[in-house]
Design a protein around this motif. Structure first.
Motif, short mmCIF file in Angstrom:
data_model
loop_
_atom_site.label_atom_id
_atom_site.label_comp_id
_atom_site.label_asym_id
_atom_site.label_seq_id
_atom_site.Cartn_x
_atom_site.Cartn_y
_atom_site.Cartn_z
N MET A 294 0.88 -1.17 0.00
CA MET A 294 0.00 0.00 0.00
C MET A 294 0.92 1.22 0.00
N LEU A 295 0.96 1.95 -1.13
CA LEU A 295 1.91 3.04 -1.34
C LEU A 295 1.18 4.38 -1.33
N PHE A 296 1.53 5.25 -0.38
CA PHE A 296 0.86 6.54 -0.20
C PHE A 296 1.69 7.69 -0.76
N LEU B 41 -7.59 12.40 6.50
CA LEU B 41 -6.63 11.71 5.64
C LEU B 41 -6.34 10.30 6.14
N LEU B 42 -6.22 10.15 7.45
CA LEU B 42 -6.00 8.80 8.01
C LEU B 42 -7.22 7.91 7.79
N LYS B 43 -8.40 8.49 7.90
CA LYS B 43 -9.62 7.72 7.64
C LYS B 43 -9.63 7.22 6.20
N ARG B 44 -9.29 8.09 5.26
CA ARG B 44 -9.23 7.69 3.85
C ARG B 44 -8.20 6.58 3.65
N ALA B 45 -7.06 6.70 4.32
CA ALA B 45 -6.01 5.69 4.19
C ALA B 45 -6.46 4.35 4.76
N VAL B 46 -7.09 4.37 5.91
CA VAL B 46 -7.58 3.13 6.53
C VAL B 46 -8.62 2.46 5.63
N LEU B 47 -9.53 3.26 5.09
CA LEU B 47 -10.55 2.71 4.19
C LEU B 47 -9.93 2.11 2.93
N PHE C 207 5.68 8.24 0.50
CA PHE C 207 6.59 9.34 0.22
C PHE C 207 6.26 10.52 1.13
N SER C 208 7.18 10.95 1.97
CA SER C 208 7.04 12.14 2.80
C SER C 208 5.75 12.08 3.64
N LEU C 209 4.76 12.91 3.34
CA LEU C 209 3.47 12.83 4.06
C LEU C 209 2.92 11.41 4.00
N GLY C 210 3.04 10.78 2.85
CA GLY C 210 2.57 9.40 2.69
C GLY C 210 3.33 8.43 3.57
N ALA C 211 4.61 8.72 3.85
CA ALA C 211 5.38 7.88 4.77
C ALA C 211 4.82 8.01 6.18
N SER C 212 4.43 9.22 6.54
CA SER C 212 3.82 9.44 7.85
C SER C 212 2.53 8.63 7.98
N VAL C 213 1.72 8.67 6.93
CA VAL C 213 0.46 7.90 6.92
C VAL C 213 0.77 6.41 6.99
N ALA C 214 1.73 5.95 6.17
CA ALA C 214 2.10 4.54 6.15
C ALA C 214 2.56 4.07 7.52
N HIS D 43 11.49 9.44 2.55
CA HIS D 43 11.49 10.89 2.78
C HIS D 43 10.66 11.34 3.98
N GLY D 44 10.24 10.45 4.86
CA GLY D 44 9.45 10.93 5.99
C GLY D 44 9.19 9.91 7.07
N THR D 45 8.84 10.43 8.22
CA THR D 45 8.48 9.64 9.40
C THR D 45 7.29 10.32 10.07
N SER D 46 6.91 9.81 11.22
CA SER D 46 5.80 10.40 11.95
C SER D 46 6.01 10.20 13.45
N ASP D 47 5.18 10.88 14.24
CA ASP D 47 5.17 10.66 15.68
C ASP D 47 4.81 9.21 15.97
N ILE D 48 5.25 8.73 17.12
CA ILE D 48 4.96 7.35 17.53
C ILE D 48 4.22 7.41 18.86
N ALA D 49 3.06 6.79 18.91
CA ALA D 49 2.29 6.77 20.16
C ALA D 49 3.10 6.02 21.22
#
Length: 189
Positions: free
Chosen positions: A4-6, A59-65, A80-87, A104-110
């Motif tokens: 699944m590539l965002f 955006l996360l809802k769309r990705a989950v769906l 890619f970047s924002l998409g990496a954060s979503v992934a 090109h990206g990361t995100s916060d980690i719970a």
């Protein structure tokens, strides 16, 4: 692998389709959901403005769906970047995840996230204005504490979205090196 590539904050640009085709040629099944519902942008600022108006939760809802019909197959989440954060967000919340490929990206980690030796590979420019050294060091430690098996590849002198040939950041040498390593990673899963 089922991947699944965002896309990035620029939207579902030709570079995403080209990347998906490259992955398919290597024998993978790939989906490229359009989280921006047809919108693409010429500048990162315009894309970020649209992202802010749409909202992270939407955006996360769309990705989950988009991922839900395929998650039982054991997905590799990539972006890619924002998409990496979503992934990353989806991968850390899906117990059937096979791997995580971040470009090109990361995100916060719970703080309560735990994965069982999830294979993760990150490719970023060095330096990268969106992925600073301090941020990446903290991210790496947090991913390790969460149980991920992380590899990080840095590309000196490359621009932020250096794999997109349609952007000024493009760096052909760094892009080819990234794809060579990433395809090896995917083959190892």
């Amino acid at each position: 692998m089922n991947i699944m590539l965002f896309h990035s904050t620029y939207g579902l640009r030709p570079a995403v389709s080209e990347a998906a085709d490259r992955l398919r040629e290597a024998g993978h099944e790939v989906w490229t959901p359009d989280l921006f519902e047809g919108r693409t942008f010429d500048t990162v600022e315009d894309g970020m403005e649209f992202k802010e108006k749409t909202g992270k939760e939407e955006l996360l809802k769309r990705a989950v769906l988009a991922a839900a019909p395929y998650s039982d197959r054991g997905l590799v989440y990539a972006g890619f970047s924002l998409g990496a954060s979503v992934a990353q967000t989806l991968a850390l919340g899906d117990d059937k995840t096979r791997g995580l490929l971040l470009l090109h990206g990361t995100s916060d980690i719970a703080p309560n996230v735990h994965v069982d030796e999830l294979p993760v590979q990150l490719h970023v420019a060095e330096p990268d204005p969106f992925e600073t050294d301090d941020w990446l060091n903290a991210w790496y430690l947090q991913m390790g504490r969460a149980g991920a098996d992380v590899e990080v590849y840095r590309y000196a002198g490359a621009g932020h979205l250096y794999t997109d040939p349609g952007l000024p950041d493009y760096d052909a040498e760094a892009a080819e090196a990234t794809w060579r390593v990433a395809l090896g990673f995917l083959d190892s899963l």
